[in-house]
Design an enzyme around this catalytic site. Structure first.
Site, PDB file in Angstrom:
ATOM      1  N   GLU A 129      -6.139  -0.782  -7.617  1.00  0.00           N
ATOM      2  CA  GLU A 129      -4.835   0.138  -8.267  1.00  0.00           C
ATOM      3  C   GLU A 129      -3.893  -0.785  -8.743  1.00  0.00           C
ATOM      4  O   GLU A 129      -3.365  -1.527  -8.253  1.00  0.00           O
ATOM      5  CB  GLU A 129      -4.623   0.960  -7.227  1.00  0.00           C
ATOM      6  CG  GLU A 129      -5.333   2.028  -6.773  1.00  0.00           C
ATOM      7  CD  GLU A 129      -4.886   3.123  -5.534  1.00  0.00           C
ATOM      8  OE1 GLU A 129      -4.997   4.279  -5.816  1.00  0.00           O
ATOM      9  OE2 GLU A 129      -4.224   2.522  -4.699  1.00  0.00           O
ATOM     10  N   SER A 176       0.654  -1.222   0.213  1.00  0.00           N
ATOM     11  CA  SER A 176      -0.065  -0.055  -0.158  1.00  0.00           C
ATOM     12  C   SER A 176       0.831   1.337   0.167  1.00  0.00           C
ATOM     13  O   SER A 176       0.348   2.314  -0.375  1.00  0.00           O
ATOM     14  CB  SER A 176      -0.887   0.319   1.391  1.00  0.00           C
ATOM     15  OG  SER A 176      -1.067  -1.072   1.810  1.00  0.00           O
ATOM     16  N   ASN A 217      -4.657   6.397  -1.589  1.00  0.00           N
ATOM     17  CA  ASN A 217      -4.055   6.999  -0.102  1.00  0.00           C
ATOM     18  C   ASN A 217      -3.328   8.206  -0.122  1.00  0.00           C
ATOM     19  O   ASN A 217      -3.550   9.024   1.020  1.00  0.00           O
ATOM     20  CB  ASN A 217      -3.328   5.863   0.342  1.00  0.00           C
ATOM     21  CG  ASN A 217      -3.908   4.813   1.113  1.00  0.00           C
ATOM     22  OD1 ASN A 217      -4.783   4.772   1.577  1.00  0.00           O
ATOM     23  ND2 ASN A 217      -3.255   3.357   0.978  1.00  0.00           N
ATOM     24  N   HIS A 263      -2.774  -3.109  -6.036  1.00  0.00           N
ATOM     25  CA  HIS A 263      -3.193  -2.783  -4.835  1.00  0.00           C
ATOM     26  C   HIS A 263      -4.582  -3.024  -4.560  1.00  0.00           C
ATOM     27  O   HIS A 263      -5.543  -2.303  -5.085  1.00  0.00           O
ATOM     28  CB  HIS A 263      -2.850  -1.036  -4.528  1.00  0.00           C
ATOM     29  CG  HIS A 263      -3.124  -0.737  -3.165  1.00  0.00           C
ATOM     30  ND1 HIS A 263      -3.784   0.452  -2.883  1.00  0.00           N
ATOM     31  CD2 HIS A 263      -3.319  -1.173  -1.785  1.00  0.00           C
ATOM     32  CE1 HIS A 263      -4.059   0.637  -1.618  1.00  0.00           C
ATOM     33  NE2 HIS A 263      -3.447  -0.692  -1.107  1.00  0.00           N
TER      34      HIS A 263
END
Ligand code: 3H9
Length: 659
Positions: free
Chosen positions: A442, A409, A480, A430
């Site tokens: 992702e 991540s 994120n 991801h």
């Protein structure tokens, strides 16, 4: 028999005295203006020739009709409009039967409902998915479907937008039968229909229904509506079908359709629809053939690894799950089996399907077993040394054609790729937790990833039934990074005078299922805390830094699982904790900040601006290809309400994106 052409997309041939009309408007036979005019011309032709016994409507290719042409929405209307075409079909003097070769969706399903008979091919499906686009059916769906299948089933189908396959359609009474060759069966049905009065759906009375069952169906739809207005409007119209005559019901439906079609909610959901089709498309990649991925190895069978394994198994792949010891491999197998059992209980998998998945699963503690894998996905502890060491070892085990994917991540996938002999076969995948449920993935196009490795994992993610969004290498990838940016903004507002519950309430009122502080508590505060500690040495001392989260973590408040975080959870219930308020007040006092109050709208404007600024930076840095990709990540990974279209869309639509 020569072909008769009625428009650029509608043609017909005469078979056994029946005019077989084919709609050929790739890619999905949408009801563009030339399809509608072609259908009317075909009906005129059939009406003018006494030798023609009836008409069959079918689609070329794998779709029957994908619905109204969404690309025409917002453009000036072109006659004939769809409701008129369907009225013409329903009131036609000769039998009109649909031979449904594939998906009959939206306006396509409404055409089917207007016909006098309906034959489903084995690959047929039927649905009125309009609510997913923020609208209601606009060509009779809400009035004719309950006449055919009853109000309870109609509320379920129209209110949720779910499609049914041929078998269920027959059970419901939506199709008359299933045939391997639907056109042949439809020709027979035309001849049968010609012998008796035509069954016109609009003339059927809505079957009487137990009001309690209607209320229960309505409650189910409204519970899933999440702030969207179309599902409630759809239910209202289906209920009205029991009270109004057909003309009145159709007029009410049309007015509602037009109002919703021009709403911001529908514009947002249409944006999401097209963004999803564009996502995962990379310039030049359409010419690259993806590698065949049959066997997927998953390294690590914790929550993430077992979720990925389940997603791969339920989409038909073979899975080899690797653990460090035989015992860990056995518990990994048990975890995967338990998740599959849960999937069966939720109705998304049959018991046979689960057994089939388990038969395709191998769990092992021998890394050498990974030699058979076409794709290896690591889901081990997020530590650079652990991951680079693993990838180095994999080099000596897997075949040269295998692709290596990291599910990190926050770590730099380029650094992981650099540890391997061939970084061109390394990508980031991801997944979001729980990986067997969450749609978003992702797909990280690392600096050295080859086009065919990228094309192959994109095809793989689509085969999982998930939504791939391509992104470049950056800390936290798209989601994120944006999450960190708006979390930072939320913490600035805490220091400036807002409280966690006020910020969360503003987000929830906007349409997020949960506010950011409640989400942080659920995920646990320790990972972000560890990252902040890691970054402390390199942080710009002049940049604003809010220490409140650090103070909470130091006090052992690590979120929901420790019983306390931004909130307290005395009996599992989220409650406001005066200790947190005191910690916030102390932090303000330490910086001499005089708190001020924030309105919900101001809170949302600041959070949205933070998201949009970070999104704009991601595009400028070429980490994300398009604003729509950012919207999809926020909607599918972070709870952004889909009917607002995502932060980039919301910002573009209005100067006041909060409204
Ligand atoms: C409606 O019908 C309103 C009526 O009640 C009232 C009217 C008065 N229009 O999904 P794919 C394009 S509302 C225009 O990858 P698949 C799509 O953008 C409509 N274009 O294919 C893509 O373009 P590109 C109700 C459309 O095989 C290409 O087709 N109907 C439409 O995986 C391929 O799409 C719906 O909501 C459209 N209606 O799935 C159904 N549909 O290649 C929406 C698709 O440039 N469509 N495109 O990226 C679907 O669910 C799927 O597309 C379908 C095919 C299942 C049909």
């Amino acid at each position: 028999m020569p072909e008769i052409r009625f428009s650029q997309s509608v043609s017909a041939r005469l078979e056994d005295g029946v005019l077989v009309v084919t709609i050929d408007n790739p890619p999905v036979n949408a009801l563009s203006a030339h399809v509608r005019s072609g259908l009317v011309a075909a009906l005129d032709h059939a009406a003018s020739l006494p030798a023609i016994a009836g008409v069959i409507l079918t689609g070329a290719g794998s779709t029957f009709i994908g619905g109204a042409d969404i690309k025409e929405f917002g453009k000036p209307p072109v006659e004939p409009m769809l409701p008129e075409v369907i009225d013409r079909i329903e009131s036609f003097d000769k039998p009109v039967v649909s031979a449904v070769n594939g998906a009959a969706l939206g306006g396509g399903c409404e055409i089917v409902l207007g016909c006098h008979g309906r034959i489903a091919g084995e690959k047929a499906s039927f649905g009125l998915p309009e609510v997913k686009l923020g609208i209601v059916p606009g060509a009779g769906g809400t009035q004719r479907l309950p006449r055919l299948i009853g109000q309870v089933a109609a509320i379920d189908l129209i209110g949720t937008g779910r499609a049914v396959k041929a078998g269920e359609a027959v059970t419901l009474g939506l199709a008359d039968g299933i045939a391997t060759h639907p056109v042949v069966a439809a020709i027979a049905l035309v001849h049968e229909c010609a012998e008796k009065p035509l069954r016109r759906t609009g003339m059927i009375r809505v079957p009487p229904t137990d009001p309690a069952a209607v209320s229960a169906a309505e409650a189910k739809v409204l519970a899933r509506a999440r702030g969207q207005s179309a599902p409630a409007e759809a239910v209202r119209l289906v209920k009205a079908a029991g009270e109004l005559n057909l003309r009145q019901g159709l007029a009410e439906e049309r007015a509602t359709f037009l109002r919703l079609r021009d709403s911001g909610e529908s514009a947002a959901l249409r944006h999401v629809f097209f963004a999803e089709r564009a996502a995962g498309k990379v310039e030049g990649l359409d010419k690259v053939s993806p590698r065949k991925i049959v066997t997927v190895a998953v390294v690590g069978t914790g929550l993430m690894g077992s979720g990925i394994a389940v997603a791969a198994l339920t989409s038909g792949h073979r899975v080899i799950a690797l653990e460090q010891t035989q015992e860990a491999a056995a518990s990994g197998r048990a975890r995967i089996a338990e998740t599959l059992d849960r999937t069966v209980r939720s109705g998304r998998l049959t018991a046979d399907g689960r057994d089939d998945c388990l038969a395709r699963l191998q769990t092992t503690a021998q890394a050498a077993d990974l030699a058979k894998a076409d794709l290896v996905i690591e889901a081990v502890f997020d530590d650079l040394e652990v991951k680079t060491d693993l990838f180095r070892r994999l080099d000596g085990i897997v075949t040269p054609g295998a692709i290596l994917a990291t599910n990190t991540s926050y770590l730099d996938p380029d650094a992981i790729a650099a540890a391997t002999a061939d970084p061109s076969r390394v990508v980031g995948l991801h997944f979001f937790s729980p990986a067997n449920v969450m749609r978003l993935v992702e797909v990280v196009d690392c600096t050295k990833t080859s086009p065919d490795a990228l094309a192959s994992v994109l095809a793989f993610v689509k085969r999982l039934g998930k939504l791939p969004v391509v992104c470049g290498v950056t800390e936290g990838f798209i989601g994120n990074r944006i999450f960190s940016a708006y979390r930072r903004e939320a913490e600035f507002m805490l220091e400036d005078g807002a409280l966690p519950q006020e910020i969360d309430a503003a987000l929830e009122a906007y349409g997020f299922p949960m506010g950011i502080f409640a989400v942080n508590d659920m995920a646990g505060l320790e990972i972000a805390w560890a990252r902040r500690k890691r970054q402390a040495a390199t942080r710009d001392p002049a940049a604003r830094y809010v220490e409140i989260a650090d103070r909470l973590c130091e006090a052992g408040r690590l979120g929901r699982k420790s019983g306390r975080g931004w909130y307290a959870y005395p009996h599992g219930e989220r409650t406001i904790d005066p200790e947190v308020t005191a910690a916030i007040e102390a932090a303000r006092a330490a910086k001499n900040i005089t708190p001020r109050s924030f309105t919900p709208s101001e809170i949302m404007s600041r959070l949205l601006k933070a998201m949009v600024d970070e999104g704009t930076a991601l595009i400028a840095e070429e980490i994300a290809a398009r604003p729509g990709d950012i919207d999809l990540v926020m909607i599918n990974g972070y709870g952004f309400p889909p009917h607002k279209g995502g932060p980039m869309f919301a910002a573009q639509q209005s100067k006041d994106p909060v409204s």
